[in-house]
Design an enzyme around this catalytic site. Structure first.
Site, PDB file in Angstrom:
ATOM      1  N   CYS A 157      57.702  28.672  37.214  1.00  0.00           N
ATOM      2  CA  CYS A 157      57.389  28.437  35.554  1.00  0.00           C
ATOM      3  C   CYS A 157      56.597  29.567  35.254  1.00  0.00           C
ATOM      4  O   CYS A 157      56.887  30.878  35.300  1.00  0.00           O
ATOM      5  CB  CYS A 157      56.966  27.183  35.419  1.00  0.00           C
ATOM      6  N   ASP A 214      67.452  23.583  30.779  1.00  0.00           N
ATOM      7  CA  ASP A 214      66.269  23.799  30.503  1.00  0.00           C
ATOM      8  C   ASP A 214      66.069  24.008  29.014  1.00  0.00           C
ATOM      9  O   ASP A 214      66.334  25.010  28.299  1.00  0.00           O
ATOM     10  CB  ASP A 214      65.756  25.150  31.143  1.00  0.00           C
ATOM     11  N   HIS A 246      64.268  22.227  33.375  1.00  0.00           N
ATOM     12  CA  HIS A 246      62.988  22.993  33.856  1.00  0.00           C
ATOM     13  C   HIS A 246      62.323  22.201  34.947  1.00  0.00           C
ATOM     14  O   HIS A 246      62.484  20.914  35.027  1.00  0.00           O
ATOM     15  CB  HIS A 246      62.227  23.158  32.583  1.00  0.00           C
TER      16      HIS A 246
END
Length: 276
Positions: A157, A214, A246
């Site tokens: 991330c 995502d 995600h």
């Protein structure tokens, strides 16, 4: 006379135990890797102006070992990132995850993700992150247990974005793996460049692992990055898992996608083995 920045420069001196408050309760799928056969625990990394805490794991015997810098998510170096280090150490790596928010705030105690983003993450300069990662590499080399001529980096991330940036910063890297790292955002003084802006400067082979579902990183952006890397003749590769969202490797959260996570982990190990 010290400035306000230097006074608050190292507000976090030690790593928190367990998981960050914002991700509680953790999922029943949470993976826990033991430290049998490893040397694992908190260390201190000398950086500009002081030191930051980090988690290091490596095999208990032998070495020096190929080295992997582990770059955390917005939740800092909590139990999941520590476990990632132990997983890598079980594969024969010297893995170290520095707490790159040490100057800006203790995200482990914040229950709200938006608060974490606004009060801490948004205040972390990209240049500072690169400097701290450089310092972490230097510290690892100084231990005598890390072979930094075989240097890799992995991030998740927020950390995945930093992998792309660091690949443009440090030519001594041999390989990197960016798990769902954002590619495009509004530039600022602290974050002047996006990974997409730097595609032609990324000479280190990077494996990008992304989710087709995502919502924060549209497939169109991922394809744009893939095209930019190809046009620049860069030795990188991007994999998109159509059914993953995600955070699909975050086994402690509902976002976990076991199939995509396992395939991504397998690809990551092969990527490092072939290059770092």
């Amino acid at each position: 006379m010290k400035t306000h920045l230097s006074r608050r420069e190292f507000v976090v001196g030690s790593l928190a135990a367990g998981f960050a408050l914002a991700v509680m309760p953790v999922s029943g799928d949470t993976i826990t890797t033991d430290s049998i056969g490893l040397v694992a625990g908190e260390v201190k990394i000398p950086v500009k102006g002081g030191e930051i805490p980090a988690y290091r794991a490596m095999p208990a015997s032998g070495g020096p070992f190929p080295t992997v810098l582990v770059v955390h998510e917005i939740f800092g170096v909590h139990e999941h990132i520590k476990d990632i280090c132990r997983r890598l150490a079980k594969q024969g790596y010297f893995a170290v995850a520095p707490l790159l928010f040490s100057r800006e705030g203790d995200v482990s105690t914040m229950a709200d993700t938006q608060q974490i983003m606004a009060k801490v993450v948004a205040k972390v300069p990209d240049q500072q992150v690169a400097s701290d990662l450089d310092a972490t590499e230097a510290w690892a080399k100084s231990t005598g247990k890390a072979d930094t001529t075989k240097l890799g980096i992995v991030g998740f991330c927020w950390g995945g974005r930093q992998v792309w940036l660091y690949a443009a910063h440090n030519p001594s890297l041999k390989a990197g793996v960016a798990w769902y790292g954002p590619l495009v955002s509004v530039p600022s003084d602290l974050r002047p460049k996006n990974p997409l802006d730097l595609a032609n400067q990324i000479n280190v082979p990077i494996l990008g692992l992304y989710g087709g579902e995502d919502m924060g990183i549209p497939v169109a952006q991922i394809e744009q990055m893939r095209a930019a890397l190809k046009a620049a003749g860069k030795p990188s590769e991007i994999v998109i898992y159509p059914d993953a969202g995600h955070g699909f490797n975050a086994d402690y959260r509902p976002s976990y996608n076991p199939q995509a996570a396992r395939d991504g982990w397998k690809r990551m190990l092969a990527w490092f083995k072939a290059r770092a």
